[in-house]
Design a protein around this motif. Structure first.
Motif, short mmCIF file in Angstrom:
data_model
loop_
_atom_site.label_atom_id
_atom_site.label_comp_id
_atom_site.label_asym_id
_atom_site.label_seq_id
_atom_site.Cartn_x
_atom_site.Cartn_y
_atom_site.Cartn_z
N UNK A 147 0.72 -1.34 -0.30
CA UNK A 147 -0.06 0.02 0.01
C UNK A 147 1.09 1.24 0.08
N UNK A 148 0.79 2.25 -0.92
CA UNK A 148 1.57 3.37 -1.26
C UNK A 148 0.67 4.24 -0.74
N UNK A 149 1.56 5.47 -0.20
CA UNK A 149 0.92 6.69 0.45
C UNK A 149 1.83 7.75 0.31
N UNK A 150 1.39 8.97 0.45
CA UNK A 150 2.26 10.26 0.22
C UNK A 150 2.49 10.96 -0.87
N UNK A 151 1.73 10.61 -1.95
CA UNK A 151 1.64 11.35 -3.25
C UNK A 151 0.99 12.71 -2.94
N UNK A 152 0.84 13.47 -3.97
CA UNK A 152 0.00 14.70 -3.91
C UNK A 152 0.50 15.80 -4.90
N UNK A 153 0.19 16.82 -4.79
CA UNK A 153 0.53 17.97 -5.59
C UNK A 153 1.69 18.69 -4.84
N UNK A 154 2.70 19.18 -5.89
CA UNK A 154 4.04 19.78 -5.01
C UNK A 154 4.39 20.93 -6.24
N UNK A 155 4.85 21.84 -5.51
CA UNK A 155 5.36 22.83 -6.68
C UNK A 155 6.91 22.34 -7.24
N UNK A 156 7.38 22.90 -8.22
CA UNK A 156 8.72 22.52 -8.81
C UNK A 156 9.81 23.05 -7.43
N UNK A 157 10.58 22.01 -7.17
CA UNK A 157 11.57 22.44 -6.03
C UNK A 157 11.34 21.96 -4.77
N UNK A 158 9.99 21.34 -4.71
CA UNK A 158 9.53 20.67 -3.69
C UNK A 158 10.00 19.51 -3.15
N UNK A 159 9.71 18.91 -1.83
CA UNK A 159 9.76 17.52 -1.62
C UNK A 159 8.34 16.81 -1.07
N UNK A 160 8.52 15.44 -1.29
CA UNK A 160 7.47 14.39 -0.99
C UNK A 160 8.20 13.32 -0.42
N UNK A 161 7.67 12.48 0.43
CA UNK A 161 8.18 11.22 0.87
C UNK A 161 7.03 10.44 0.72
N UNK A 162 7.21 9.15 -0.24
CA UNK A 162 6.45 8.25 -0.35
C UNK A 162 6.68 7.04 0.44
N UNK A 163 5.60 6.38 1.02
CA UNK A 163 5.57 5.16 1.82
C UNK A 163 5.11 3.87 1.15
N UNK A 164 5.68 2.95 1.21
CA UNK A 164 4.86 1.76 0.79
C UNK A 164 5.02 0.57 1.88
N UNK A 165 3.91 0.33 2.47
CA UNK A 165 3.60 -0.48 3.67
C UNK A 165 3.68 -1.92 3.07
N UNK A 166 4.23 -2.98 3.38
CA UNK A 166 3.96 -4.11 3.14
C UNK A 166 3.23 -5.07 4.02
N UNK A 167 2.57 -6.16 3.75
CA UNK A 167 1.71 -6.88 4.65
C UNK A 167 2.42 -8.02 5.50
N UNK A 168 3.74 -8.05 5.22
CA UNK A 168 4.67 -9.00 5.59
C UNK A 168 5.91 -8.51 5.93
N UNK A 169 6.95 -8.94 6.61
CA UNK A 169 8.18 -8.53 6.69
C UNK A 169 9.04 -8.35 5.66
N UNK A 170 9.83 -7.16 5.65
CA UNK A 170 10.51 -6.77 4.33
C UNK A 170 11.78 -7.79 4.12
N UNK A 171 12.05 -8.59 5.01
CA UNK A 171 13.20 -9.59 5.16
C UNK A 171 12.89 -10.62 4.12
N UNK A 172 11.45 -10.83 3.70
CA UNK A 172 11.24 -11.87 2.88
C UNK A 172 11.43 -11.46 1.34
#
Length: 115
Positions: free
Chosen positions: A5-30
Motif C-alpha cells: 500500500x503506497x501513500x504520500x503522493x500529492x501536488x507539489x510545486x517545482x523544487x519541493x519535496x515529498x516522501x512516499x511510503x509503501x507498507x507491506x503486509x509482511x516482513x521486508x526480510x522475505x
C-alpha cells in the motif's frame, strides 16, 4: 498473498519535496528485491529506485542525487524521499516487491509537480 500500500503522493510545486511510503503486509526480510517504479502519462513504467538483498541501491541518472530509498523493517515499510522535484517527475509511483518466485505491485500513488 502480499499487499503493498503506497501513500504520500500529492501536488507539489517545482523544487519541493515529498516522501512516499509503501507498507507491506509482511516482513521486508522475505523480499529479495524492493523497488519504486513510476509511469508518466503516455509513457512506459520506469524504474526509479531499487534495493536488492545485497543492499545495492541504484538510481537512474534522471533522479540520482534527488531521490533516496530507505526502509524501516520495524514497520514493514519502504520509503522514497523525493527532493528538488521537477515537472518531469509527475507520474504514478508504484511500489514493487519480489520474493524468490513471486512479485507484487502496489496500486500506485499520484505525484504531480506543477506550479
Amino acid at each position: 498473498q502480499v499487499q503493498l500500500v503506497e501513500s504520500g503522493g500529492g501536488l507539489v510545486q517545482p523544487g519541493g519535496s515529498l516522501r512516499l511510503s509503501c507498507e507491506a503486509s509482511k516482513s521486508l526480510f522475505v523480499f529479495v528485491v524492493l523497488a519504486w517504479y513510476r509511469q508518466a502519462p503516455g509513457k512506459g513504467r520506469e524504474l526509479v529506485a531499487i534495493i536488492s538483498s545485497g543492499d545495492a541501491r541504484i538510481f537512474p541518472d534522471s533522479v540520482k542525487g534527488r531521490f533516496t530509498l530507505s526502509t524501516d523493517n520495524t514497520k514493514n515499510t519502504m520509503y522514497l524521499q523525493m527532493d528538488s522535484l521537477k515537472p518531469d517527475d509527475t507520474a504514478v509511483y508504484y511500489c514493487y516487491a519480489q520474493e524468490r518466485v513471486n512479485v507484487y505491485w502496489g496500486k500506485g500513488t499520484q505525484v504531480t509537480v506543477s506550479s
